[in-house]
Design an enzyme around this catalytic site. Structure first.
Site, PDB file in Angstrom:
ATOM      1  CG  LEU A 220      62.945 -26.484  -9.557  1.00 37.89           C
ATOM      2  CD1 LEU A 220      62.984 -24.878 -10.077  1.00 37.89           C
ATOM      3  CD2 LEU A 220      63.428 -27.475 -10.436  1.00 37.89           C
TER       4      LEU A 220
ATOM      5  CG  ASP B 163      70.258 -21.692   5.538  1.00 37.35           C
ATOM      6  OD1 ASP B 163      70.031 -22.675   6.098  1.00 37.35           O
ATOM      7  OD2 ASP B 163      71.054 -20.869   5.962  1.00 37.35           O
TER       8      ASP B 163
ATOM      9  CG  ASP C  54      76.485 -18.436  -0.248  1.00 36.84           C
ATOM     10  OD1 ASP C  54      77.316 -19.121   0.232  1.00 36.84           O
ATOM     11  OD2 ASP C  54      75.224 -18.615  -0.172  1.00 36.84           O
TER      12      ASP C  54
HETATM   13  N1  LIG Z   1      65.876 -20.404 -10.753  1.00 35.50           N
HETATM   14  C1  LIG Z   1      66.147 -21.712 -10.670  1.00 35.50           C
HETATM   15  N2  LIG Z   1      65.922 -22.329 -11.405  1.00 35.50           N
HETATM   16  C2  LIG Z   1      66.211 -23.708 -11.130  1.00 35.50           C
HETATM   17  N3  LIG Z   1      66.481 -24.372  -9.885  1.00 35.50           N
HETATM   18  C3  LIG Z   1      66.699 -23.195  -8.974  1.00 35.50           C
HETATM   19  C4  LIG Z   1      66.336 -22.007  -9.057  1.00 35.50           C
HETATM   20  N4  LIG Z   1      66.662 -21.091  -7.978  1.00 35.50           N
HETATM   21  C5  LIG Z   1      66.891 -22.091  -7.053  1.00 35.50           C
HETATM   22  N5  LIG Z   1      66.858 -23.456  -7.618  1.00 35.50           N
HETATM   23  C6  LIG Z   1      67.302 -24.601  -6.951  1.00 35.50           C
HETATM   24  O1  LIG Z   1      66.532 -24.620  -5.503  1.00 35.50           O
HETATM   25  C7  LIG Z   1      67.636 -24.720  -4.738  1.00 35.50           C
HETATM   26  C8  LIG Z   1      67.365 -23.997  -3.481  1.00 35.50           C
HETATM   27  O2  LIG Z   1      67.596 -22.563  -3.961  1.00 35.50           O
HETATM   28  P1  LIG Z   1      68.396 -21.442  -2.948  1.00 35.50           P
HETATM   29  O3  LIG Z   1      69.392 -21.885  -2.775  1.00 35.50           O
HETATM   30  O4  LIG Z   1      68.097 -20.361  -3.703  1.00 35.50           O
HETATM   31  O5  LIG Z   1      67.400 -21.340  -1.320  1.00 35.50           O
HETATM   32  P2  LIG Z   1      67.868 -20.665  -0.334  1.00 35.50           P
HETATM   33  O6  LIG Z   1      67.085 -21.149   0.837  1.00 35.50           O
HETATM   34  O7  LIG Z   1      68.258 -19.368  -0.607  1.00 35.50           O
HETATM   35  O8  LIG Z   1      69.289 -21.564  -0.099  1.00 35.50           O
HETATM   36  P3  LIG Z   1      70.426 -21.059   0.723  1.00 35.50           P
HETATM   37  O9  LIG Z   1      70.593 -22.077   1.773  1.00 35.50           O
HETATM   38  O10 LIG Z   1      71.713 -21.173  -0.486  1.00 35.50           O
HETATM   39  O11 LIG Z   1      70.191 -19.736   1.250  1.00 35.50           O
HETATM   40  C9  LIG Z   1      68.940 -24.575  -5.448  1.00 35.50           C
HETATM   41  O12 LIG Z   1      70.046 -25.124  -4.778  1.00 35.50           O
HETATM   42  C10 LIG Z   1      68.781 -24.875  -6.747  1.00 35.50           C
HETATM   43  O13 LIG Z   1      69.141 -26.101  -6.958  1.00 35.50           O
END
Ligand SMILES: Nc1ncnc2c1ncn2[C@@H]1O[C@H](COP(=O)(O)OP(=O)(O)OP(=O)(O)O)[C@@H](O)[C@H]1O
Length: 933
Positions: free
Chosen positions: A555, A559, A674
């Site tokens: 998906l 980070d 954020d």
């Molecule tokens: N529950 C969900 N359902 C569908 N897609 C999701 C879900 N959670 C996350 N995603 C997808 O996955 C991507 C990455 O998730 P997320 O941003 O939580 O990761 P991260 O490593 O925490 O990113 P960040 O750099 O913002 O911290 C999101 O941009 C979104 O497109």
């Protein structure tokens, strides 16, 4: 003589009538009368002339009466019939001096009597016609109620069937064609006045149609009704025969037409069940699509293969279903929906024929890396701090695409499986004994439980059903008996806090979520069958780990981890799993971020925030199993809008929901920090979900109840028609920014209502307010996304919860204008602009004063003067921009648009060992996280 009237005469007359009917002649009747020596004839036997006349009269009477009787015989029964028989005879007799009297009468008298008798006869006939009609009508009513009862009975488990067949019943009672045909045969004087009126009047026409006639008329139509009913019933029966479980859910198969009629039902939050016709229909179909995809992904061979390989991740294979042959048994509405689904599925199948890597890339359309592709071309666009190359894997792509293309229908009837429309679980054919797996019965109980609870909930059944259909999928497949391996050991070593343990421990929340409660610990999701699914797996295998999931698609990645769409094997339950490599996190010193996110996720229980179902660590991969949002994120959605900005009403909806989510977070002592469109996902029902808590700050908060005296600082109100917030429609469009001079002229009543509304709103405002704003919280971290960073963060002055109201202002600005207000050519310039530049609003697009006023209030550079800094969300919610919005019902509101569902792509990961290769980290708009102190 009175003694000769009455029953005796009637009985006699009736017998005569039968004879007359048979003989067809007056003379015969007379002769028969004579031969019978009826008492009636005896009376006048002395005088031959008068006797003849009497006989003649009698014969005439009898013949006329016989007509009446012949017509009314079947229709009229009981007293009515007796009267009908009596009157033509009985009425004439007493009035005729010659009849029933021993006194001789003259011919003149006799003729007068005849006239009177005929007139009376006609009057009687009229009366008879009325008498005959009235039971007919009531009989029709009886038939109607009978059919109703039958239909109700047939559709007892399906409310919409009732609806459908009630419609049919109404038609069946108006047999226009047959009525007119019958009417043609009737004397004009009888027909004319009746036939002009309604069909009901036509029934009342003195055709003396008895019940048989009515039946004859109604039968062709009612047969149709019956056929429809029986068809539906047989379809249901067949479904029932396929699975006893489906009987409890049978109503779902006809929800589609019914939901078309319903107003405001499922499509808003399925759980809260309100949506408009179109939305609900669309929603239903889309749910079918999703469920179809889900069904595909859970096909048994895949799972068997999966089990054989003992892999946590496997390629997906699908079998061809035999559902098409069985579609005839399914109500049309369902067939249509499924056809659509199947078609879309085939299209998806074609899409899936691309190599998985392509899929991964495609699937990342909505992810941050791809979303920002256009922006990367622009100068000064933020680059990700950490961004690994997208790992591509083409393994078994071909097989995947092939198998997906084989799918034709979600209704796998040939295999004894049905896709439950209520909970989207796979219903196994238990009646046929094809199901031997314990989980199937579990599903049955699960479905039964949900069904019955839904049944009990009255009007909200379909809504609940649609809710569950979108949210819940139960398990049916057999458990993985070979999966009790190393992961179980991990689960036995529960560790809750330390990072060291973190890398080798298992789920904390798993225990808290599942132990002792099949519904988990999230009240707002307590009915969700995904809890049951996870609970079942855990109960059966003793643990839950990566090997219990099929990865379907990537998906996106951020980070600290990569997020996958995953299916719990053996179920149709979809989840988003965030997978984080602990080694990577440790190396990059991001463990604390991961831990923060995990801790925050564990405490969330809100419709606009993600639900964490379970968390575990497998092979040094930390996994968070969360709700899956199929609608992409608001960043992508905005890009799809004309002009790349949202309409104000749309923006208002999204920011309102985000505001509630932030309010809830603040109440929990979480400063989000954020906020940006990328972190706002769109659920299947069009409502939002705020994600990504790794940059959030946890702090203490002390809720305060502010009394009315301290609430004197109401924001300035704009002149406009809607100034109240008492409207029950969460999104009634009463634009408070509407300039008075453009307002339609108000009727006094409307003005009065408005005044009342305003007064009520004022009263509501004066009520004590709960404020739970962590105003004391301070942090010196340099966190956020450049364009969204608050001035106090950039300046390093320390920040608190007010940063969320700053970002909220930037967020609203971006939704309305399609860009952020302080964006510079580079990050440095952006940061400088945030601190120094005055807020400007572009001339285009046109945005209401209220919206601009709210943005202005939020984007105050000094946090202490910023809107929301004192009373938090409560303060912001009162801004005129939100006037007319019912906050309590917003989650029941119809979302501005339903999301385009992403294709359920498939990531072909050959083995669990390859997980690491798929873990990518990056950022779209650069995240900044520098701990300054
Ligand atoms: N529950 C969900 N359902 C569908 N897609 C999701 C879900 N959670 C996350 N995603 C997808 O996955 C991507 C990455 O998730 P997320 O941003 O939580 O990761 P991260 O490593 O925490 O990113 P960040 O750099 O913002 O911290 C999101 O941009 C979104 O497109």
């Amino acid at each position: 003589m009175g003694s000769f009237s009455g029953i005796c005469e009637i009985v006699e007359a009736k017998e005569e009538l039968n004879s007359v009917q048979n003989s067809n002649g007056i003379h015969q009747a007379i002769s028969q009368d004579k031969s019978r020596k009826s008492p009636f004839l005896k009376l006048g036997s002395d005088d031959s002339l008068e006797d003849d006349i009497n006989n003649l009269f009698k014969a005439i009477n009898i013949k006329t009466s016989s007509k009446v009787l012949s017509l009314s015989d079947q229709a009229v029964t009981g007293p009515t019939r007796k009267n009908a028989l009596k009157k033509p005879i009985g009425v004439g007799l007493p009035r005729s001096p010659g009849f029933g009297s021993l006194e001789p009468v003259s011919l003149k008298q006799a003729l007068r009597g005849l006239c009177i008798s005929q007139a009376s006869e006609m009057a009687a006939m009229k009366r008879l016609s009325k008498a005959a009609c009235s039971p007919r009508v009531s009989e029709a009513g009886k038939i109607a109620s009978l059919y109703r009862s039958v239909v109700v009975e047939a559709g007892e488990s399906s409310g919409s069937l009732n609806e459908v067949n009630r419609g049919g019943l109404g038609i069946s009672l108006m047999p226009k064609e047959s009525t007119s045909k019958s009417s043609e045969k009737l004397p004009q004087y009888l027909l004319a006045p009746k036939m002009k009126s309604s069909n009901q009047s036509a029934h009342s026409s003195p055709r003396f149609a008895g019940s048989a006639l009515i039946k004859n008329e109604i039968t062709p139509v009612t047969r149709e009704v019956w056929n429809q009913t029986l068809k539906t019933k047989s379809a249901q029966d067949k479904k029932h025969a396929t699975s006893p479980i489906s009987s409890q859910n049978s109503g779902d198969y006809i929800l589609v037409p019914r939901m078309k009629m319903s107003n405001r039902s499922a499509s808003s939050s399925p759980r809260f069940a309100l949506a408009t016709t179109d939305n609900s229909t669309r929603s239903t179909l889309r749910k079918n699509e999703v469920s179809t995809s889900t069904k595909v992904s859970s096909s048994t061979p895949s799972e068997l293969l999966h089990e054989e390989k003992h892999l946590g991740i496997s390629s997906l294979s699908c079998r061809s279903t035999g559902g098409t042959a069985e579609l005839g048994n399914i109500p049309a509405s369902v067939r249509v929906g499924n056809k659509v689904s199947a078609t879309k599925l085939r299209q998806k199948g074609r899409l899936q024929s691309l190599p998985s890597s392509s899929n991964a890339i495609k699937s990342n359309k909505g992810s941050k890396s791809t979303r920002n592709a256009p922006d990367l071309a622009k100068p000064g666009k933020n680059k990700p701090i950490v961004k690994n190359n997208l790992k591509k894997d083409s393994t078994s792509a071909g097989s995947t695409s092939n198998t997906r293309n084989e799918i034709t229908s979600p209704l796998d009837l040939a295999n004894g499986q049905l896709l439950c429309q209520r909970c989207h679980c796979t219903l196994t054919n238990m009646r046929n004994g094809t199901s031997r797996d314990p989980p199937a019965s579990n599903c049955a109980s699960v479905c039964a439980e949900v069904s019955s609870s839904n049944m009990n909930s009255g009007a909200s059944k379909p809504e609940l059903a649609s809710n569950n259909s979108s949210k819940s999928r139960a398990m049916v497949e057999k458990p993985n008996k070979n999966s009790k391996t190393g992961e179980k050991r991990h689960f036995s070593q529960s560790s809750k806090s330390s990072l060291g343990e973190y890398s080798r421990s298992t789920s904390i929340s798993e225990e808290s979520n599942l132990t002792g409660s099949s519904c988990g610990n999230r009240p707002h999701m307590s009915k969700d069958l995904r809890w049951e699914a996870i609970h079942h797996v855990r109960k059966h295998d003793g643990f839950i780990g990566l090997r219990h999931f099929n990865l379907l698609k990537k998906l996106g990645f951020g980070d600290i981890g990569t997020v996958y769409l995953a299916e719990l094997i053996g179920t149709n339950c979809l989840f988003a799993i965030k997978v984080m490599d602990n080694e990577f996190l440790a190396r990059r010193k991001k463990m604390s971020r991961a831990q923060t996110e995990r801790e925050i996720l564990r405490i969330l229980d809100h419709p606009f925030l993600p639900t964490l179902f379970v968390q575990f660590t497998s092979d040094n991969l930390s996994c968070l199993v969360m709700e899956y949002c199929p609608g992409g994120d608001l960043h992508v959605l905005r890009q799809k809008q004309p002009g790349r900005y949202f309409l104000e009403q749309t923006a208002r909806f999204y920011v309102a929901e985000v505001l509630l989510a932030l309010e809830y977070l603040h109440m929990l002592g979480v400063i989000y920090r954020d906020l940006k469109p990328e972190n706002i996902l769109v659920r299947e029902d069009g409502h939002i979900m705020l994600t990504d808590f790794d940059l959030s700050l946890r702090c203490t908060v002390s809720p305060t109840l502010l009394k009315s005296s301290s609430l004197s600082m109401d924001p300035p109100k704009m002149s406009g028609p809607c100034t109240g917030s008492s409207c029950i429609d969460p999104f009634c469009i009463e634009p408070s920014y509407q300039v008075a001079c453009f307002s339609p002229r108000l009727l006094p009543a409307a003005a009065k209502a408005r005044k009342l509304k305003a007064e009520l709103a004022a009263k509501v405002r004066s009520l004590p307010q709960l404020v739970a704003e962590p105003t004391d919280a301070r942090s010196n971290s340099f966190v956020g996304t450049h364009e969204y960073l608050a001035p106090e963060i950039i300046k390093g002055e320390g920040h608190g919860s007010a940063v969320d109201w700053w970002t909220f202002g930037i967020f609203l600005y971006e939704l309305l204008y399609g860009r952020t207000p302080f964006k510079g050519s580079g990050n440095e310039e952006t940061l400088a602009n945030v601190v120094l530049q005055t807020l400007m609003f572009p001339e285009s697009p046109l945005v209401s004063f209220q919206a601009r006023d709210l943005i202005q209030g939020l984007l105050v550079k000094e946090p202490e003067n910023r809107l929301g800094s004192e009373r938090g969300a409560a303060e912001i919610k009162q801004h005129p921009f939100f006037d007319g919005l019912n906050w309590a019902l917003i989650r029941c509101a119809i979302p501005p648009q339903l999301p385009d569902f992403c294709d359920v792509g498939i990531v072909n990961v050959a083995s669990q060992e390859m997980w690491g290769k798929y873990l990518e980290c990056g950022a779209a708009r650069e995240h900044l996280e520098f701990e300054l102190f």
